[in-house]
Write a protein that holds these residues in place. Structure first.
Motif, PDB file in Angstrom:
ATOM      1  N   ILE A 103       0.830  -1.207   0.000  1.00  0.00           N
ATOM      2  CA  ILE A 103       0.000   0.000   0.000  1.00  0.00           C
ATOM      3  C   ILE A 103       0.864   1.257   0.000  1.00  0.00           C
ATOM      4  CG2 ILE A 103      -1.651   1.346   1.375  1.00  0.00           C
ATOM      5  CD1 ILE A 103      -2.727  -1.431   2.358  1.00  0.00           C
ATOM      6  N   LEU A 104       1.890   1.257   0.854  1.00  0.00           N
ATOM      7  CA  LEU A 104       2.689   2.483   0.985  1.00  0.00           C
ATOM      8  C   LEU A 104       3.442   2.805  -0.302  1.00  0.00           C
ATOM      9  CD1 LEU A 104       3.994   2.202   4.664  1.00  0.00           C
ATOM     10  CD2 LEU A 104       2.115   3.575   3.763  1.00  0.00           C
ATOM     11  N   THR A 105       3.796   1.771  -1.046  1.00  0.00           N
ATOM     12  CA  THR A 105       4.536   1.988  -2.294  1.00  0.00           C
ATOM     13  C   THR A 105       3.802   2.972  -3.201  1.00  0.00           C
ATOM     14  OG1 THR A 105       5.483  -0.208  -2.140  1.00  0.00           O
ATOM     15  CG2 THR A 105       5.434   0.773  -4.339  1.00  0.00           C
ATOM     16  N   ILE A 165      -0.880   8.904  14.450  1.00  0.00           N
ATOM     17  CA  ILE A 165      -1.991   7.952  14.256  1.00  0.00           C
ATOM     18  C   ILE A 165      -1.417   6.542  14.232  1.00  0.00           C
ATOM     19  CG2 ILE A 165      -3.830   7.241  12.650  1.00  0.00           C
ATOM     20  CD1 ILE A 165      -2.688  10.541  11.829  1.00  0.00           C
ATOM     21  N   TRP A 166      -1.982   5.669  15.044  1.00  0.00           N
ATOM     22  CA  TRP A 166      -1.550   4.258  14.989  1.00  0.00           C
ATOM     23  C   TRP A 166      -2.480   3.509  14.059  1.00  0.00           C
ATOM     24  CZ3 TRP A 166      -3.291  -0.652  17.332  1.00  0.00           C
ATOM     25  CH2 TRP A 166      -2.354  -1.677  17.115  1.00  0.00           C
ATOM     26  N   ARG A 167      -1.894   2.856  13.038  1.00  0.00           N
ATOM     27  CA  ARG A 167      -2.694   2.175  12.017  1.00  0.00           C
ATOM     28  C   ARG A 167      -2.471   0.662  12.199  1.00  0.00           C
ATOM     29  NH1 ARG A 167      -6.108  -0.287   8.967  1.00  0.00           N
ATOM     30  NH2 ARG A 167      -6.447   0.550   6.885  1.00  0.00           N
ATOM     31  N   CYS A 168      -3.516  -0.019  12.656  1.00  0.00           N
ATOM     32  CA  CYS A 168      -3.409  -1.460  12.900  1.00  0.00           C
ATOM     33  C   CYS A 168      -3.969  -2.213  11.691  1.00  0.00           C
ATOM     34  CB  CYS A 168      -4.199  -1.820  14.152  1.00  0.00           C
ATOM     35  SG  CYS A 168      -4.178  -3.584  14.504  1.00  0.00           S
ATOM     36  N   HIS A 169      -3.121  -3.026  11.067  1.00  0.00           N
ATOM     37  CA  HIS A 169      -3.566  -3.788   9.885  1.00  0.00           C
ATOM     38  C   HIS A 169      -3.947  -5.219  10.246  1.00  0.00           C
ATOM     39  CE1 HIS A 169      -2.118  -0.841   6.839  1.00  0.00           C
ATOM     40  NE2 HIS A 169      -1.269  -0.516   7.789  1.00  0.00           N
ATOM     41  N   ILE A 206     -11.317   6.489  17.152  1.00  0.00           N
ATOM     42  CA  ILE A 206     -10.993   5.270  16.403  1.00  0.00           C
ATOM     43  C   ILE A 206     -11.630   5.415  15.021  1.00  0.00           C
ATOM     44  CG2 ILE A 206     -11.290   2.748  16.323  1.00  0.00           C
ATOM     45  CD1 ILE A 206      -9.963   3.418  18.858  1.00  0.00           C
ATOM     46  N   TYR A 207     -10.862   5.171  14.000  1.00  0.00           N
ATOM     47  CA  TYR A 207     -11.375   5.226  12.630  1.00  0.00           C
ATOM     48  C   TYR A 207     -11.337   3.829  12.027  1.00  0.00           C
ATOM     49  CZ  TYR A 207     -10.963  10.272  12.958  1.00  0.00           C
ATOM     50  OH  TYR A 207     -11.117  11.580  13.341  1.00  0.00           O
ATOM     51  N   LEU A 208     -12.358   3.517  11.210  1.00  0.00           N
ATOM     52  CA  LEU A 208     -12.384   2.227  10.526  1.00  0.00           C
ATOM     53  C   LEU A 208     -12.118   2.480   9.046  1.00  0.00           C
ATOM     54  CD1 LEU A 208     -15.542   0.677  12.219  1.00  0.00           C
ATOM     55  CD2 LEU A 208     -13.138   0.417  12.870  1.00  0.00           C
ATOM     56  N   ILE A 209     -10.985   2.002   8.576  1.00  0.00           N
ATOM     57  CA  ILE A 209     -10.605   2.220   7.178  1.00  0.00           C
ATOM     58  C   ILE A 209     -10.038   0.918   6.613  1.00  0.00           C
ATOM     59  CG2 ILE A 209      -9.149   3.547   5.587  1.00  0.00           C
ATOM     60  CD1 ILE A 209      -9.116   5.845   7.565  1.00  0.00           C
ATOM     61  N   PRO A 210     -10.767   0.287   5.715  1.00  0.00           N
ATOM     62  CA  PRO A 210     -10.194  -0.934   5.116  1.00  0.00           C
ATOM     63  C   PRO A 210      -9.047  -0.578   4.163  1.00  0.00           C
ATOM     64  CG  PRO A 210     -12.551  -0.697   4.601  1.00  0.00           C
ATOM     65  CD  PRO A 210     -12.093   0.604   5.190  1.00  0.00           C
ATOM     66  N   PRO A 211      -8.125  -1.498   3.949  1.00  0.00           N
ATOM     67  CA  PRO A 211      -7.032  -1.232   3.008  1.00  0.00           C
ATOM     68  C   PRO A 211      -7.510  -1.251   1.553  1.00  0.00           C
ATOM     69  CG  PRO A 211      -6.506  -3.026   4.520  1.00  0.00           C
ATOM     70  CD  PRO A 211      -7.974  -2.760   4.626  1.00  0.00           C
ATOM     71  N   SER A 212      -6.568  -1.325   0.630  1.00  0.00           N
ATOM     72  CA  SER A 212      -6.930  -1.166  -0.776  1.00  0.00           C
ATOM     73  C   SER A 212      -5.824  -1.714  -1.657  1.00  0.00           C
ATOM     74  CB  SER A 212      -7.061   0.323  -1.069  1.00  0.00           C
ATOM     75  OG  SER A 212      -5.802   0.950  -0.823  1.00  0.00           O
ATOM     76  N   ASN A 270     -15.153  -0.225  -3.995  1.00  0.00           N
ATOM     77  CA  ASN A 270     -14.839  -0.180  -2.558  1.00  0.00           C
ATOM     78  C   ASN A 270     -13.380  -0.282  -2.150  1.00  0.00           C
ATOM     79  OD1 ASN A 270     -17.648  -0.282  -1.275  1.00  0.00           O
ATOM     80  ND2 ASN A 270     -17.721  -1.949  -2.761  1.00  0.00           N
ATOM     81  N   PHE A 271     -12.555  -0.921  -2.959  1.00  0.00           N
ATOM     82  CA  PHE A 271     -11.230  -1.257  -2.419  1.00  0.00           C
ATOM     83  C   PHE A 271     -10.056  -0.799  -3.271  1.00  0.00           C
ATOM     84  CE2 PHE A 271     -14.115  -4.584  -0.600  1.00  0.00           C
ATOM     85  CZ  PHE A 271     -14.117  -4.046   0.687  1.00  0.00           C
ATOM     86  N   LEU A 272     -10.233   0.288  -4.005  1.00  0.00           N
ATOM     87  CA  LEU A 272      -9.095   0.842  -4.737  1.00  0.00           C
ATOM     88  C   LEU A 272      -8.407   1.909  -3.884  1.00  0.00           C
ATOM     89  CD1 LEU A 272     -10.414   1.098  -8.416  1.00  0.00           C
ATOM     90  CD2 LEU A 272      -9.191  -0.775  -7.286  1.00  0.00           C
ATOM     91  N   ILE A 273      -7.159   2.170  -4.197  1.00  0.00           N
ATOM     92  CA  ILE A 273      -6.335   3.051  -3.355  1.00  0.00           C
ATOM     93  C   ILE A 273      -6.901   4.473  -3.276  1.00  0.00           C
ATOM     94  CG2 ILE A 273      -4.717   3.724  -5.200  1.00  0.00           C
ATOM     95  CD1 ILE A 273      -2.512   3.399  -2.959  1.00  0.00           C
ATOM     96  N   THR A 274      -7.653   4.882  -4.288  1.00  0.00           N
ATOM     97  CA  THR A 274      -8.222   6.235  -4.269  1.00  0.00           C
ATOM     98  C   THR A 274      -9.223   6.391  -3.114  1.00  0.00           C
ATOM     99  OG1 THR A 274      -9.507   5.305  -6.090  1.00  0.00           O
ATOM    100  CG2 THR A 274      -7.915   6.991  -6.650  1.00  0.00           C
ATOM    101  N   ARG A 275      -9.996   5.344  -2.838  1.00  0.00           N
ATOM    102  CA  ARG A 275     -10.935   5.381  -1.696  1.00  0.00           C
ATOM    103  C   ARG A 275     -10.161   5.417  -0.376  1.00  0.00           C
ATOM    104  NH1 ARG A 275     -10.742   2.402   2.407  1.00  0.00           N
ATOM    105  NH2 ARG A 275     -10.415   0.618   1.066  1.00  0.00           N
ATOM    106  N   HIS A 276      -9.082   4.658  -0.321  1.00  0.00           N
ATOM    107  CA  HIS A 276      -8.255   4.585   0.877  1.00  0.00           C
ATOM    108  C   HIS A 276      -7.627   5.955   1.184  1.00  0.00           C
ATOM    109  CE1 HIS A 276      -5.097   1.714   2.891  1.00  0.00           C
ATOM    110  NE2 HIS A 276      -5.607   2.557   3.742  1.00  0.00           N
TER     111      HIS A 276
END
Ligand code: UDP
Length: 423
Positions: free
Chosen positions: A46-48, A141-145, A184-190, A384-390
């Protein structure tokens, strides 16, 4: 053409305009992401692309990777496993290495993190950095995957004290979230539709992987792409394949994996998998280098069905990747897989090798179902799961933190101002 123009072709101009609008308050802002590996695993994937996309939106984004000795990774792998439910005691010695490694990395990252406006800390490995920045300027921000829905309590309690002082936490889905004294935020990856892993390929590229790995294009092929990790249940995949093969003797299985540099257990699990597959020439265990993105892409397109039979799964980017290629996925009924595999629509959820074998047979006997479910899967990912939404959700979170003391947050005011100006 800019990167954003490329994404506009896939998601439409409106999506890009919305990103630009949300990013407007952050032009020149320093945003640093920190994790523990540059290659291997979903976070690095994702970070790439997240970093260059943020940069194109005018944000001064960067990516730092913490490093440690083997005992540090032993400890953080133990944390990962315990957060996903394993009951393992982590010795004081190992926890000491964890804290010391974070302290050392804090020194080398001091300037970049002290001055940053936003710091995203990914997963437990760098979670203890924050305590070394009493003069921090920005929001952390702590991001738990990870699927942290049923953690081993003593380890969660230990980690929690490092996480409490953060300004916010992000979990991939509600079931993983824990009570913490901050938002707390809910954000699925992408996934990134333009990366080598996901981009459209010429048919020749798919033919090449058939040839390279001696796969027969005339025979059915099932695939699991995963690190060799027990939570991914590669042995369960072999069992499902063996059960299905009784009815479909021409079936072939590919287990494609590699190593994440922060995963010390991979070699042991690989040995177990090789033993379970021993003597069957139709099971292909592929050890791929970390940059084999085009090959994984081609394998995902070559396969008739993709499996992700995990028994715990934070999200499962491999699921998203396969669905984006129009393939139904048979996935474990856990974690983020449930968010993606809508049972009987985009694939099937299966908790046992028997269940998975039944679904393999069902689909391979009905190719039109594979096409129908695969098409639904692709649309579901697009929406729902493309990086633009993320990215949009990360930006919205940053807006919310920037204006957290205000009662009202106007997400579209900058564009309205601009429009009025232009009249
Ligand atoms: N991956 C890879 N090579 C491998 C195994 C996995 O490039 O040998 C990639 C895979 O395509 C996906 C990511 O690593 O993009 C794995 O992410 P996922 O969320 O499925 O699992 P994680 O490894 O983060 O638990």
């Amino acid at each position: 053409m800019s990167l954003l123009d490329d994404y506009a072709q896939i998601c439409g101009n409106d999506v890009i305009a919305h990103l630009q609008q949300l990013a407007a308050p952050f032009h020149g802002a320093r945003v640093v992401h920190v994790n523990s590996t540059r290659v291997g695993g979903g976070v690095a994937e994702i970070l790439t692309k997240m970093i260059p996309l943020m940069q194109e939106l005018g944000i001064d984004a960067s990516w730092e990777v913490i490093t440690g000795e083997s005992q540090f990774y032993e400890c953080t792998k133990g944390m990962h496993n315990t957060l996903q439910g394993n009951q393992i005691h982590l010795s004081d010695k190992l926890l000491g290495v964890y804290e010391r490694t974070n302290a050392e990395n804090a020194e080398s990252l001091r300037e970049s993190l002290t001055e940053a406006d936003f710091v995203f800390i990914h997963d437990p490995q760098p979670a203890a950095l924050l305590q070394h920045f009493p003069n921090r300027k920005g929001k952390w921000i702590w991001r738990c995957h990870i699927d942290a829905s049923h953690p081993y309590r003593p380890v969660w309690k230990y980690l929690r004290k490092f996480i409490v002082p953060y300004d916010a936490s992000i979990f991939s889905l509600a079931a993983f979230a824990h009570e913490l004294p901050h938002p707390i935020y809910l954000i699925p990856p992408s996934i990134d539709p333009l990366s080598d892993k996901n981009i459209e390929l010429e048919p020749g590229a798919v033919r090449q992987v058939y040839e390279k790995y001696r796969l027969d294009p005339e025979r059915p092929l099932i695939l699991q792409v995963s690190r060799f990790d027990r939570f991914k249940d590669p042995i369960g995949v072999i069992e499902a394949y063996q059960l299905a093969k009784k009815y479909l003797p021409s079936l072939q299985l590919v287990l494609a994996g590699g190593e994440a540099t922060d995963d010390p257990e991979g070699g042991v699990v690989l040995g177990e998998v090789q033993e379970a597959a021993y003597g069957d020439p139709d099971i292909h265990i592929l050890l791929l280098p970390s940059d084999a993105h085009l090959e994984i892409n081609a394998l995902q397109r070559a396969a008739d069905i993709t499996l992700q039979k995990s028994i715990r799964e934070g999200f499962g980017l491999t699921v998203t990747e396969a669905m984006w290629k129009g393939k139904p996925v048979i996935g474990g009924d856990v974690g983020g897989i449930r968010l993606q595999v809508i049972n009987h629509h985009t694939g099937f959820l299966a908790s046992t090798p028997e269940g998975a074998a039944l679904r393999i047979r069902y689909l391979l006997y009905q190719p039109e179902k594979i096409r129908e479910m695969g098409e639904k899967a692709r649309v579901f990912v697009r929406d729902n799961f493309l990086i633009t939404r993320h990215l949009r959700e990360y930006l919205a979170l940053m807006v919310a933190l920037l204006y957290e003391s205000q009662d009202r947050i106007e997400l579209s005011c900058s564009s309205l101002n601009q429009e009025i100006h232009d009249l």
